[in-house]
Design a protein around this motif. Structure first.
Motif, PDB file in Angstrom:
ATOM      1  N   SER A   1      22.686  56.148  70.047  1.00  0.00           N
ATOM      2  CA  SER A   1      22.257  57.543  70.034  1.00  0.00           C
ATOM      3  C   SER A   1      23.457  58.437  69.745  1.00  0.00           C
ATOM      4  CB  SER A   1      21.629  57.932  71.376  1.00  0.00           C
ATOM      5  OG  SER A   1      22.552  57.776  72.439  1.00  0.00           O
ATOM      6  N   VAL A   2      23.152  59.674  69.354  1.00  0.00           N
ATOM      7  CA  VAL A   2      24.182  60.699  69.202  1.00  0.00           C
ATOM      8  C   VAL A   2      23.654  61.965  69.834  1.00  0.00           C
ATOM      9  CG1 VAL A   2      23.372  61.464  66.925  1.00  0.00           C
ATOM     10  CG2 VAL A   2      25.753  61.860  67.601  1.00  0.00           C
ATOM     11  N   TRP A   3      24.546  62.711  70.478  1.00  0.00           N
ATOM     12  CA  TRP A   3      24.172  63.921  71.209  1.00  0.00           C
ATOM     13  C   TRP A   3      24.982  65.066  70.621  1.00  0.00           C
ATOM     14  CZ3 TRP A   3      20.581  63.048  75.250  1.00  0.00           C
ATOM     15  CH2 TRP A   3      20.299  61.698  75.464  1.00  0.00           C
ATOM     16  N   THR A   4      24.299  65.978  69.948  1.00  0.00           N
ATOM     17  CA  THR A   4      24.984  67.008  69.178  1.00  0.00           C
ATOM     18  C   THR A   4      24.097  68.233  68.999  1.00  0.00           C
ATOM     19  OG1 THR A   4      25.983  67.509  67.021  1.00  0.00           O
ATOM     20  CG2 THR A   4      24.204  65.906  67.034  1.00  0.00           C
ATOM     21  N   ALA A   5      24.720  69.380  68.789  1.00  0.00           N
ATOM     22  CA  ALA A   5      23.976  70.602  68.479  1.00  0.00           C
ATOM     23  C   ALA A   5      23.596  70.670  67.014  1.00  0.00           C
ATOM     24  CB  ALA A   5      24.816  71.825  68.861  1.00  0.00           C
ATOM     25  N   ASP A   6      24.186  69.813  66.192  1.00  0.00           N
ATOM     26  CA  ASP A   6      23.972  69.813  64.742  1.00  0.00           C
ATOM     27  C   ASP A   6      23.157  68.582  64.353  1.00  0.00           C
ATOM     28  OD1 ASP A   6      24.111  69.724  61.974  1.00  0.00           O
ATOM     29  OD2 ASP A   6      26.216  70.340  61.886  1.00  0.00           O
ATOM     30  N   VAL A   7      21.847  68.758  64.211  1.00  0.00           N
ATOM     31  CA  VAL A   7      20.961  67.621  63.943  1.00  0.00           C
ATOM     32  C   VAL A   7      21.300  66.952  62.609  1.00  0.00           C
ATOM     33  CG1 VAL A   7      18.563  66.941  63.525  1.00  0.00           C
ATOM     34  CG2 VAL A   7      19.102  68.540  65.368  1.00  0.00           C
ATOM     35  N   GLU A   8      21.612  67.738  61.588  1.00  0.00           N
ATOM     36  CA  GLU A   8      21.942  67.148  60.292  1.00  0.00           C
ATOM     37  C   GLU A   8      23.199  66.280  60.393  1.00  0.00           C
ATOM     38  OE1 GLU A   8      20.206  67.071  57.467  1.00  0.00           O
ATOM     39  OE2 GLU A   8      18.640  68.044  58.668  1.00  0.00           O
ATOM     40  N   ALA A   9      24.179  66.745  61.153  1.00  0.00           N
ATOM     41  CA  ALA A   9      25.371  65.928  61.380  1.00  0.00           C
ATOM     42  C   ALA A   9      25.007  64.661  62.136  1.00  0.00           C
ATOM     43  CB  ALA A   9      26.423  66.722  62.149  1.00  0.00           C
ATOM     44  N   GLY A  10      24.061  64.777  63.068  1.00  0.00           N
ATOM     45  CA  GLY A  10      23.600  63.612  63.814  1.00  0.00           C
ATOM     46  C   GLY A  10      22.932  62.583  62.927  1.00  0.00           C
ATOM     47  N   ILE A  11      22.146  63.065  61.959  1.00  0.00           N
ATOM     48  CA  ILE A  11      21.499  62.153  61.014  1.00  0.00           C
ATOM     49  C   ILE A  11      22.555  61.414  60.194  1.00  0.00           C
ATOM     50  CG2 ILE A  11      20.056  62.048  58.947  1.00  0.00           C
ATOM     51  CD1 ILE A  11      18.456  64.405  60.116  1.00  0.00           C
ATOM     52  N   GLU A  12      23.573  62.121  59.766  1.00  0.00           N
ATOM     53  CA  GLU A  12      24.639  61.494  58.969  1.00  0.00           C
ATOM     54  C   GLU A  12      25.374  60.438  59.794  1.00  0.00           C
ATOM     55  OE1 GLU A  12      26.610  60.430  55.721  1.00  0.00           O
ATOM     56  OE2 GLU A  12      24.937  61.859  55.804  1.00  0.00           O
ATOM     57  N   ILE A  13      25.600  60.725  61.061  1.00  0.00           N
ATOM     58  CA  ILE A  13      26.217  59.725  61.937  1.00  0.00           C
ATOM     59  C   ILE A  13      25.292  58.517  62.078  1.00  0.00           C
ATOM     60  CG2 ILE A  13      26.919  59.273  64.334  1.00  0.00           C
ATOM     61  CD1 ILE A  13      27.862  62.235  64.410  1.00  0.00           C
ATOM     62  N   GLY A  14      24.007  58.780  62.255  1.00  0.00           N
ATOM     63  CA  GLY A  14      23.034  57.694  62.374  1.00  0.00           C
ATOM     64  C   GLY A  14      23.033  56.770  61.168  1.00  0.00           C
ATOM     65  N   ARG A  15      23.240  57.321  60.001  1.00  0.00           N
ATOM     66  CA  ARG A  15      23.286  56.505  58.776  1.00  0.00           C
ATOM     67  C   ARG A  15      24.460  55.531  58.794  1.00  0.00           C
ATOM     68  NH1 ARG A  15      21.840  61.735  55.705  1.00  0.00           N
ATOM     69  NH2 ARG A  15      19.624  61.459  55.221  1.00  0.00           N
ATOM     70  N   LYS A  16      25.499  55.847  59.560  1.00  0.00           N
ATOM     71  CA  LYS A  16      26.715  55.032  59.556  1.00  0.00           C
ATOM     72  C   LYS A  16      26.782  54.030  60.706  1.00  0.00           C
ATOM     73  CE  LYS A  16      29.372  58.729  57.333  1.00  0.00           C
ATOM     74  NZ  LYS A  16      30.473  59.727  57.481  1.00  0.00           N
ATOM     75  N   ILE A  17      25.834  54.132  61.649  1.00  0.00           N
ATOM     76  CA  ILE A  17      25.856  53.252  62.816  1.00  0.00           C
ATOM     77  C   ILE A  17      25.090  51.964  62.508  1.00  0.00           C
ATOM     78  CG2 ILE A  17      25.211  53.025  65.239  1.00  0.00           C
ATOM     79  CD1 ILE A  17      27.499  54.953  64.765  1.00  0.00           C
ATOM     80  N   GLN A  18      25.688  50.832  62.852  1.00  0.00           N
ATOM     81  CA  GLN A  18      25.122  49.518  62.520  1.00  0.00           C
ATOM     82  C   GLN A  18      24.195  49.042  63.637  1.00  0.00           C
ATOM     83  OE1 GLN A  18      28.723  47.285  61.994  1.00  0.00           O
ATOM     84  NE2 GLN A  18      29.289  48.383  60.129  1.00  0.00           N
ATOM     85  N   THR A  19      23.059  49.719  63.748  1.00  0.00           N
ATOM     86  CA  THR A  19      22.037  49.333  64.716  1.00  0.00           C
ATOM     87  C   THR A  19      20.667  49.458  64.081  1.00  0.00           C
ATOM     88  OG1 THR A  19      21.743  51.565  65.612  1.00  0.00           O
ATOM     89  CG2 THR A  19      23.407  50.190  66.668  1.00  0.00           C
ATOM     90  N   GLY A  20      19.701  48.764  64.675  1.00  0.00           N
ATOM     91  CA  GLY A  20      18.347  48.824  64.149  1.00  0.00           C
ATOM     92  C   GLY A  20      17.547  50.004  64.650  1.00  0.00           C
TER      93      GLY A  20
END
Length: 477
Positions: free
Chosen positions: A412-431
């Motif tokens: 998971s990522v916890w952030t005020a910037d949802v778009e930045a969170g999506i970009e982080i999610g794209r880089k995390i190696q999880t299902g």
């Protein structure tokens, strides 16, 4: 709750031996029931019943619509026994009653999804190929060995039974020796739903009989939710026989807290997500990655959150955390905490057992600070309420730490910037990954990267493992 028979071929049968399983409530160590322990002979009988059902026209001739009706009927039967199933889980797992009731609801939602999918899915389609028309069929894989864990066995069972029934396959459900009693209520639901005899068979078995089930020559597929060690053994057996394996295994999931996150909003939700089911959840967010600039601030707030959680009697509606499943696991969790401190981690809160709860296998929610990602506590799945707080320098550093793991199930990522969170999610190696929360969706695939598994459960993708694809090339013209 002392049961004498096993559920095979749609009826209650006498087991092949007198071996018994005594079920202990982990909250107070009292014996709450018993049932037969399946032997290899019982496994053979269950597989034979599943094979017979697979060939019988009552099941083999069903359409997707027919199978959806059976799935819906099973869902309705489970709904009618919600209180019984939740109460049983609250004793066997000793998780809070609300959590147990939620597991029943998730089981029903899973069946509802696969019932609708069975209605909508094209099990046979014509498509235009390069050389002419092709008839593509999706046929049932066959007899499925479904192996489920102690921590949420009903929901885990439906993750396998739902797509198996939708595909037209049959099932031998192997339930854990720690929590087998729920399966007797489930068997009654199966009978009430009117499923043809042998479509679902249920056994409680330990390792030897379970391996016999996976290795049985008439089992076409094994699907397990369990530890990485258990999954590797199942994969080894299936690989030697070139049969299908679906593995939903362990996790060491990372929650990345961004510098812009609102502590007051994040901490209450993140604390819950990190110790869900007392940490006995493969997707629990047990590594919390905190920016170095806000590290002590978050550690202090998390310590307060964990310290305020009520640990205790699962029947008390205010209880948030129950015990570890049994004494061996309780001792292992405590040993992991001690090993972390010996490695250099700082014990901020927890680590003990409240005195008034000492008859049970309770462990207080535990926060370890000053953890580095190379420590054993940061790398191994503890499967208890033990959380590691890890500092990071910048977001690239956080992503690197999150991905530096043998496992990749959730995050998971916890952030005020949802778009930045999506970009982080794209880089995390999880299902599975969530922004500002912890979630899994019935309609979306769930599973892991790396040692966290093979294949996916839930969503349309969850049906794929249970199907064999056949191409029939049609004559020109």
């Amino acid at each position: 709750m002392d049961y004498q028979n096993i559920f095979v071929g749609g009826q209650w049968r006498e087991p092949a031996s007198g071996k018994r399983i005594s079920v202990e409530c982990p909250a107070n160590r009292e014996i709450i029931g018993s049932c037969p322990e399946a032997t290899e002979q019982d496994v053979d009988a269950a597989v034979n019943a599943a094979m017979a059902a697979l060939a019988a026209p009552e099941w083999s001739a069903t359409s997707g619509e027919d199978r959806a009706s059976y799935i819906d009927a099973l869902s309705a039967a489970i709904k009618s026994r919600t209180d019984d199933l939740a109460a049983c889980a609250a004793q066997e797992i000793a998780a809070p009653y609300g959590f147990c009731k939620g597991q029943v609801a998730m089981a029903r939602m899973t069946l509802k999804f696969y019932g609708q999918l069975a209605r909508d899915y094209e099990f046979e389609e014509r498509r235009q190929g390069y050389f002419g028309q092709v008839l593509v069929r999706k046929e049932p894989v066959g007899v499925v060995a479904a192996i489920v864990p102690f921590n949420g066995p009903l929901f885990a069972a439906m993750l396998k039974i739902g797509p198996a029934l939708a595909s037209g396959s049959t099932v031998v459900l192997k339930v854990p020796v720690e929590t087998p009693l729920f399966s007797y209520v489930l068997a009654e639901c199966i009978q009430e739903a009117g499923l043809p005899a042998g479509v679902i068979n249920i056994l409680a078995a330990d390792r030897d009989a379970s391996e016999h089930l996976v290795a049985h020559p008439d089992v076409a597929m094994a699907s397990i939710t369990g530890s990485v060690v258990a999954g590797r053994r199942v994969a080894e057996i299936c690989g030697s026989q070139v049969k299908r394996a679906a593995l939903e295994l362990g996790g060491k999931s990372a929650a990345i807290v961004c510098a812009d996150a609102d502590l007051a909003i994040v901490v209450p939700e993140l604390a819950k997500a990190s110790v869900i089911n007392s940490g006995q959840a493969c997707a629990a967010q047990t590594r919390i990655l905190i920016p170095r600039s806000r590290y002590e601030e978050y550690v202090s707030a998390l310590a307060d959150a964990y310290g305020s959680m009520k640990v205790g009697d699962p029947s008390d509606p205010e209880t948030e955390l129950g015990p570890m499943i049994h004494e061996r696991h309780f001792n292992r969790v405590k040993a992991c905490i001690n090993a972390g401190v010996e490695e250099g981690a700082r014990l901020v809160t927890g680590g003990g057992t409240p005195e008034h709860l000492e008859p049970g296998y309770f462990v207080e929610p535990t926060l370890l600070a000053d953890v580095t990602n190379d420590m054993q506590v940061a790398r191994e799945e503890i499967f208890g309420p033990v959380v590691c707080a890890i500092a990071y320098d910048d977001i690239d550093d956080a992503i690197g730490i999150a991905n530096d793991s043998e496992m990749g199930l959730s995050g998971s990522v916890w952030t005020a910037d949802v778009e930045a969170g999506i970009e982080i999610g794209r880089k995390i190696q999880t299902g599975n990954f969530t922004i500002n929360g912890f979630s899994m969706d019935i309609a979306a695939p769930f599973g892991g990267y790396k040692s966290s598994g093979l294949g996916r459960e839930l969503g349309e993708e969850g049906l794929q493992d249970y199907l064999e694809f056949k191409s029939i090339n049609l004559p020109a013209g």
